[in-house]
Design a protein around this motif. Structure first.
Motif, short mmCIF file in Angstrom:
data_model
loop_
_atom_site.label_atom_id
_atom_site.label_comp_id
_atom_site.label_asym_id
_atom_site.label_seq_id
_atom_site.Cartn_x
_atom_site.Cartn_y
_atom_site.Cartn_z
N UNK A 35 0.71 -1.03 0.00
CA UNK A 35 0.03 0.12 0.10
C UNK A 35 0.62 1.32 0.09
N UNK A 36 2.14 1.18 0.58
CA UNK A 36 2.84 2.17 0.56
C UNK A 36 3.61 2.69 -0.80
N UNK A 37 4.18 3.70 -1.00
CA UNK A 37 4.72 4.16 -2.18
C UNK A 37 6.11 3.22 -2.24
N UNK A 44 9.24 0.09 11.05
CA UNK A 44 8.37 0.04 12.42
C UNK A 44 9.24 -1.36 13.01
N UNK A 120 1.93 1.31 -3.91
CA UNK A 120 0.75 2.05 -3.56
C UNK A 120 -0.38 1.72 -4.19
N UNK A 122 -3.47 -0.52 -2.41
CA UNK A 122 -4.02 -0.87 -0.97
C UNK A 122 -5.31 -1.74 -1.17
N UNK A 123 -5.28 -2.91 -0.63
CA UNK A 123 -6.61 -3.85 -0.58
C UNK A 123 -7.75 -3.27 0.38
N UNK A 158 0.78 -5.63 11.44
CA UNK A 158 0.06 -5.67 12.75
C UNK A 158 -1.24 -4.97 12.57
N UNK A 159 -1.50 -3.98 11.69
CA UNK A 159 -2.72 -3.37 11.08
C UNK A 159 -3.53 -4.29 10.36
N UNK A 161 -5.97 -6.43 7.92
CA UNK A 161 -7.56 -6.38 7.75
C UNK A 161 -7.77 -7.80 7.10
N UNK A 258 5.65 2.20 16.93
CA UNK A 258 4.80 1.13 16.20
C UNK A 258 4.41 0.08 17.46
N UNK B 12 1.81 4.32 12.52
CA UNK B 12 2.43 3.08 12.83
C UNK B 12 1.07 1.94 12.67
N UNK B 13 -0.03 2.32 12.97
CA UNK B 13 -1.08 1.46 12.72
C UNK B 13 -1.38 0.50 14.00
N UNK B 14 -0.58 0.85 15.10
CA UNK B 14 -0.81 0.16 16.31
C UNK B 14 -2.34 0.14 16.75
N UNK B 16 -4.75 0.47 14.93
CA UNK B 16 -5.67 -0.45 14.06
C UNK B 16 -5.67 -1.79 14.46
N UNK B 17 -4.70 -2.40 14.90
CA UNK B 17 -4.45 -3.79 15.48
C UNK B 17 -5.34 -4.05 16.67
N UNK B 22 -12.76 -2.98 14.01
CA UNK B 22 -12.34 -2.94 12.94
C UNK B 22 -12.81 -1.55 12.17
N UNK B 25 -8.26 2.25 9.96
CA UNK B 25 -7.51 1.87 8.67
C UNK B 25 -6.64 2.91 8.53
N UNK B 28 -1.74 4.42 4.26
CA UNK B 28 -0.26 4.96 3.80
C UNK B 28 0.32 5.94 5.00
N UNK B 48 1.53 5.26 20.88
CA UNK B 48 2.92 5.44 21.30
C UNK B 48 3.18 6.95 21.23
#
Lengths: 393, 56
Positions: A35-37, A44, A120, A122-123, A158-159, A161, A258, B12-14, B16-17, B22, B25, B28, B48
């Motif tokens: 998903x990132x560029x 992290x 870039x 993303x699902x 970690x995120x 989906x 993270x 960092x998305x922590x 989201x986890x 849910x 999101x 990026x 954090x």
């Protein structure tokens, strides 16, 4: 726009790239989404990894090894330290990687094996036919894209989906997640030869602080705090205190944050047409937080199982059972053991930690592995470690 | 409601986890909050950098 392939991998970290590479080498048509560029950035991770296990999977390249260490030093809250040699200290000691370079190198290996890498991208959800997953809907540079594939790999970190979309509950409880912050610190007092671990409830409640050397007088200095012991912004606040106390003249060149899963084995990592790999499968070591190697190992397994399942024509949960069995037999057993240690460790007071590490002062532990050290610890502190007696064999 | 201070967020998305519904999101470089958010505040504790806040 739409496209078709045999396997779509969501996430181009070490787990996703190893899955994609393995499956592509087996002849599958693979699409690897990131998903990132840029792959590997922002980092992290504390970037520590065991040398031997890594070298069994990939040939180490000097470009992505920032430092090589002799061993680990562990500090008790009162400052007492013990030293473990590199080959005994386990999977987070040996090399300190440059993840930005490493992750891209692994993705490149997947690409060389034939996988199509898309950045870039993303699902957004799973495509389903009669309720069964058959690919992902995605957004690529702002445009919709459908990727049909009989198997989807969730290596989305970690995120994650993918698991949740497939009905697998991967949500982490606060007691099963460490919240972490890390600075890249430049300072003359940095130990270039050892990874250092600092224990103490005032430094990092129910976690630890670390310093992993990254080249001359440079180190990843960070810490993790257990979710249940954290407040908003706690990890960064505690890290600032730690760096100020330990490296008063240190210069901060980079900031990394993270969440690190420490959940042990989750109930399921597969469903019809879906497998989860790495942090997405919560395969991180609950005690150390290390997850690079297990993600890569699981990725190889998932790639192999995907190829077999497609050949056999059964991508249902039952058809993917071999993945579940294989990783649990290997990585899973380690996670369970480590989780028990973690659950014990997070209850320890600073006095307990001082007593434990202090008791080793007169012992020669330089040649011991973690299990050997534990046996000695148990002999010297039977009362304190009574709950862990079944693990000391 | 749950607010994300995007000037503090290090994406960092922590959060989201740990979200039980849910509802978050990581896109990026920013966090999206969906209407499924129950304002339970779990995510605020794990952040954090303290970028998340449940405001009355």
């Amino acid at each position: 726009m739409s496209m078709k392939c045999d396997l779509v991998v969501v996430g181009a970290g070490p787990g996703g790239s190893m899955t994609a590479k393995t499956a592509a080498q087996a002849g599958l048509k693979v699409v690897l989404l990131e998903k990132r560029q840029e792959i590997g950035d922002p980092v992290r991770c504390a970037e520590g990894v065991g040398k031997r296990a890594l070298c069994e999977m990939v040939k180490p390249e000097p470009e992505w090894i920032a430092a090589e260490v002799k061993g680990a030093k562990i500090y008790a809250p009162d400052g007492t330290s013990i030293v473990m040699s590199e080959d005994k200290s386990g999977s987070e000691v040996g090399y300190v990687l440059e993840r930005k370079v490493f992750d891209r190198a692994l993705a490149m290996q997947a690409a060389e094996a034939g996988a199509k890498v898309m950045v870039k991208t993303r699902a957004l959800g799973l495509l389903k036919k009669d309720g069964v997953p058959c690919g992902v809907s995605a957004m690529r540079v702002g445009e919709p894209l459908q990727i049909e594939a009989p198997i989807v790999i969730g290596a989305d970190g970690v995120e994650s989906k993918v698991g949740r979309w497939a009905g697998i509950d991967t949500a982490l409880k606060l007691k099963d997640m460490e919240t972490c912050a890390q600075f890249l610190v430049q300072d003359n007092t940095i130990d270039d030869e050892y990874t250092e671990f600092f224990l103490g409830n005032s430094i990092a409640p129910a976690g630890y602080a670390w310093a992993f050397p990254k080249g001359e007088k440079l180190a990843n200095v960070g810490l993790g705090v257990l979710g249940t012991r954290s407040k908003p912004g706690e990890a960064t606040r505690l890290l600032k205190d730690f760096v100020k106390a330990r490296y008063p003249n240190g210069k901060v060149l980079e900031m990394v944050v993270g969440g690190d899963p420490c959940a042990g084995q989750i109930e399921s990592t597969t469903s019809d047409g879906v497998m989860l790999v790495g942090d997405a499968a919560r395969q991180t070591d609950p005690l150390t937080g290390g997850g690079i190697l297990s993600a890569m190992q699981a990725g190889i397994m998932a790639g192999e199982v995907a190829s077999k399942a497609l050949t056999a024509g059964d991508v249902s949960k039952a058809g993917l059972k071999e993945y579940e069995d294989r990783w649990r037999e290997d990585i899973g057993k380690h996670l369970t053991r480590s989780y028990e240690f973690k659950e014990f460790f997070v209850k320890m007071t600073d006095d307990d930690l001082n007593q434990l590490l202090g008791s080793l002062k007169k012992e020669d532990i330089s040649k011991m592995d973690l299990r050997g050290m534990l046996r000695v610890l148990f002999r010297l502190n039977p009362k304190l470690l009574w709950e862990l007696r079944h693990l000391v064999v | 409601m749950l607010t994300v201070n995007r000037y503090k967020c290090c994406y960092c998305g922590a959060c989201v986890g740990v979200c039980p519904t849910c509802a978050l999101e990581l896109v990026e470089t920013f966090i999206e909050v969906s209407p499924d958010c129950k304002e339970c505040g779990i995510c605020t504790k794990i952040c954090p950098v303290g970028a998340l806040e449940v405001k009355a």
